[in-house]
Scaffold this motif. Structure first.
Motif, PDB file in Angstrom:
ATOM      1  N   VAL A  12     -58.186 -64.515  97.558  1.00 25.73           N
ATOM      2  CA  VAL A  12     -57.706 -63.175  97.220  1.00 25.73           C
ATOM      3  C   VAL A  12     -58.031 -62.242  98.379  1.00 25.73           C
ATOM      4  O   VAL A  12     -59.187 -62.132  98.795  1.00 25.73           O
ATOM      5  N   HIS A  13     -57.005 -61.583  98.917  1.00 27.70           N
ATOM      6  CA  HIS A  13     -57.218 -60.706 100.062  1.00 27.70           C
ATOM      7  C   HIS A  13     -57.112 -59.225  99.700  1.00 27.70           C
ATOM      8  O   HIS A  13     -57.685 -58.392 100.381  1.00 27.70           O
ATOM      9  N   SER A  14     -56.368 -58.899  98.677  1.00 28.46           N
ATOM     10  CA  SER A  14     -56.264 -57.488  98.275  1.00 28.46           C
ATOM     11  C   SER A  14     -56.621 -57.366  96.796  1.00 28.46           C
ATOM     12  O   SER A  14     -56.152 -58.143  95.972  1.00 28.46           O
ATOM     13  N   TYR A  15     -57.474 -56.413  96.514  1.00 27.50           N
ATOM     14  CA  TYR A  15     -57.862 -56.161  95.131  1.00 27.50           C
ATOM     15  C   TYR A  15     -58.106 -54.673  94.978  1.00 27.50           C
ATOM     16  O   TYR A  15     -58.263 -53.936  95.938  1.00 27.50           O
ATOM     17  N   THR A  16     -58.117 -54.211  93.758  1.00 25.26           N
ATOM     18  CA  THR A  16     -58.340 -52.809  93.450  1.00 25.26           C
ATOM     19  C   THR A  16     -59.744 -52.641  92.897  1.00 25.26           C
ATOM     20  O   THR A  16     -60.165 -53.384  92.017  1.00 25.26           O
ATOM     21  N   ASP A  17     -60.454 -51.642  93.413  1.00 19.67           N
ATOM     22  CA  ASP A  17     -61.817 -51.387  92.975  1.00 19.67           C
ATOM     23  C   ASP A  17     -61.787 -50.745  91.574  1.00 19.67           C
ATOM     24  O   ASP A  17     -61.173 -49.694  91.394  1.00 19.67           O
ATOM     25  N   PRO A  18     -62.419 -51.328  90.570  1.00 22.81           N
ATOM     26  CA  PRO A  18     -62.364 -50.781  89.218  1.00 22.81           C
ATOM     27  C   PRO A  18     -63.354 -49.652  88.966  1.00 22.81           C
ATOM     28  O   PRO A  18     -63.268 -48.977  87.944  1.00 22.81           O
ATOM     29  N   LEU A  19     -64.293 -49.405  89.869  1.00 22.37           N
ATOM     30  CA  LEU A  19     -65.325 -48.402  89.634  1.00 22.37           C
ATOM     31  C   LEU A  19     -64.775 -46.979  89.499  1.00 22.37           C
ATOM     32  O   LEU A  19     -65.162 -46.266  88.567  1.00 22.37           O
ATOM     33  N   PRO A  20     -63.862 -46.504  90.361  1.00 27.14           N
ATOM     34  CA  PRO A  20     -63.341 -45.139  90.170  1.00 27.14           C
ATOM     35  C   PRO A  20     -62.616 -44.955  88.843  1.00 27.14           C
ATOM     36  O   PRO A  20     -62.765 -43.926  88.182  1.00 27.14           O
ATOM     37  N   GLN A  21     -61.839 -45.954  88.427  1.00 27.19           N
ATOM     38  CA  GLN A  21     -61.157 -45.840  87.140  1.00 27.19           C
ATOM     39  C   GLN A  21     -62.140 -45.803  85.988  1.00 27.19           C
ATOM     40  O   GLN A  21     -61.959 -45.048  85.027  1.00 27.19           O
ATOM     41  N   ALA A  22     -63.199 -46.587  86.072  1.00 30.51           N
ATOM     42  CA  ALA A  22     -64.210 -46.584  85.010  1.00 30.51           C
ATOM     43  C   ALA A  22     -64.934 -45.242  84.960  1.00 30.51           C
ATOM     44  O   ALA A  22     -65.191 -44.710  83.870  1.00 30.51           O
ATOM     45  N   LEU A  23     -65.264 -44.681  86.124  1.00 31.47           N
ATOM     46  CA  LEU A  23     -65.926 -43.375  86.156  1.00 31.47           C
ATOM     47  C   LEU A  23     -65.035 -42.279  85.599  1.00 31.47           C
ATOM     48  O   LEU A  23     -65.496 -41.401  84.854  1.00 31.47           O
ATOM     49  N   VAL A  24     -63.759 -42.315  85.945  1.00 26.90           N
ATOM     50  CA  VAL A  24     -62.835 -41.283  85.462  1.00 26.90           C
ATOM     51  C   VAL A  24     -62.605 -41.429  83.961  1.00 26.90           C
ATOM     52  O   VAL A  24     -62.531 -40.427  83.248  1.00 26.90           O
ATOM     53  N   LEU A  25     -62.508 -42.645  83.458  1.00 28.28           N
ATOM     54  CA  LEU A  25     -62.359 -42.829  82.010  1.00 28.28           C
ATOM     55  C   LEU A  25     -63.572 -42.290  81.262  1.00 28.28           C
ATOM     56  O   LEU A  25     -63.435 -41.640  80.215  1.00 28.28           O
ATOM     57  N   THR A  26     -64.753 -42.527  81.791  1.00 34.75           N
ATOM     58  CA  THR A  26     -65.963 -41.981  81.175  1.00 34.75           C
ATOM     59  C   THR A  26     -65.956 -40.458  81.235  1.00 34.75           C
ATOM     60  O   THR A  26     -66.296 -39.781  80.258  1.00 34.75           O
ATOM     61  N   ALA A  27     -65.541 -39.896  82.368  1.00 30.23           N
ATOM     62  CA  ALA A  27     -65.490 -38.443  82.511  1.00 30.23           C
ATOM     63  C   ALA A  27     -64.450 -37.818  81.589  1.00 30.23           C
ATOM     64  O   ALA A  27     -64.648 -36.711  81.080  1.00 30.23           O
TER      65      ALA A  27
ATOM     66  N   LEU B 149     -59.963 -39.841  91.703  1.00 26.97           N
ATOM     67  CA  LEU B 149     -59.047 -40.965  91.886  1.00 26.97           C
ATOM     68  C   LEU B 149     -58.374 -40.919  93.250  1.00 26.97           C
ATOM     69  O   LEU B 149     -58.153 -41.954  93.879  1.00 26.97           O
ATOM     70  N   THR B 150     -58.050 -39.725  93.729  1.00 30.28           N
ATOM     71  CA  THR B 150     -57.408 -39.605  95.032  1.00 30.28           C
ATOM     72  C   THR B 150     -58.385 -39.949  96.151  1.00 30.28           C
ATOM     73  O   THR B 150     -58.013 -40.586  97.136  1.00 30.28           O
ATOM     74  N   MET B 151     -59.637 -39.524  96.007  1.00 33.23           N
ATOM     75  CA  MET B 151     -60.638 -39.838  97.034  1.00 33.23           C
ATOM     76  C   MET B 151     -60.930 -41.335  97.112  1.00 33.23           C
ATOM     77  O   MET B 151     -61.264 -41.848  98.179  1.00 33.23           O
ATOM     78  N   SER B 152     -60.811 -42.024  95.997  1.00 35.92           N
ATOM     79  CA  SER B 152     -61.079 -43.464  96.016  1.00 35.92           C
ATOM     80  C   SER B 152     -59.943 -44.240  96.651  1.00 35.92           C
ATOM     81  O   SER B 152     -60.108 -45.415  96.967  1.00 35.92           O
ATOM     82  N   GLY B 153     -58.816 -43.603  96.843  1.00 37.48           N
ATOM     83  CA  GLY B 153     -57.685 -44.273  97.491  1.00 37.48           C
ATOM     84  C   GLY B 153     -56.647 -44.681  96.481  1.00 37.48           C
ATOM     85  O   GLY B 153     -56.946 -45.371  95.512  1.00 37.48           O
ATOM     86  N   LEU B 154     -55.431 -44.243  96.715  1.00 37.12           N
ATOM     87  CA  LEU B 154     -54.329 -44.610  95.836  1.00 37.12           C
ATOM     88  C   LEU B 154     -53.680 -45.868  96.398  1.00 37.12           C
ATOM     89  O   LEU B 154     -52.747 -45.816  97.178  1.00 37.12           O
TER      90      LEU B 154
END
Length: 113
Positions: A61-76, A44-49
């Motif tokens: 929309v100019h700013s958004y949060t990438d959902p992929l790191p959260q999905a990977l961490v939830l699976t892990a 999560l830290t490497m993906s950017g806080l």
């Protein structure tokens, strides 16, 4: 915030290594759980806080949060919970059969201490 998370990750990794290198099977299992939590925080830290809007891309929309790191961490997290549960059942069964949780005695090596 990344500096604080890096310090927490370092503490988790160092305490996990200390527990994994011990002789007690229960401490080894707790160490592996701490190591997995440290790895989750590292991802999560490497993906950017960063904070932003929801990950719905639409016009303007100019700013958004990438959902992929959260999905990977939830699976892990789910996988590490299953592995930790398996390790605990395995340790309980080994304790029932052998009567000890000391790794030296489980190997069958004699200690003259």
């Amino acid at each position: 915030m990344e500096i604080l998370m890096s310090i927490v990750i370092g503490i988790l990794f160092s305490s996990a290594m200390y527990l994994i290198l011990s002789k007690s099977l229960l401490r080894i299992i707790i160490g592996t759980a701490l190591l997995s939590h440290g790895a989750h925080l590292l991802l999560l830290t490497m993906s950017g806080l960063k904070t932003g809007e929801a990950a719905v891309l639409r016009e303007g929309v100019h700013s958004y949060t990438d959902p992929l790191p959260q999905a990977l961490v939830l699976t892990a997290i789910v996988i590490s919970f299953g592995v930790t549960a398996f390790f605990l059942v395995l340790a309980y069964r080994a304790y029932q059969e052998l009567g000890t949780d000391n790794m030296e005695q489980m190997r069958g090596t004699e200690t003259n201490d």
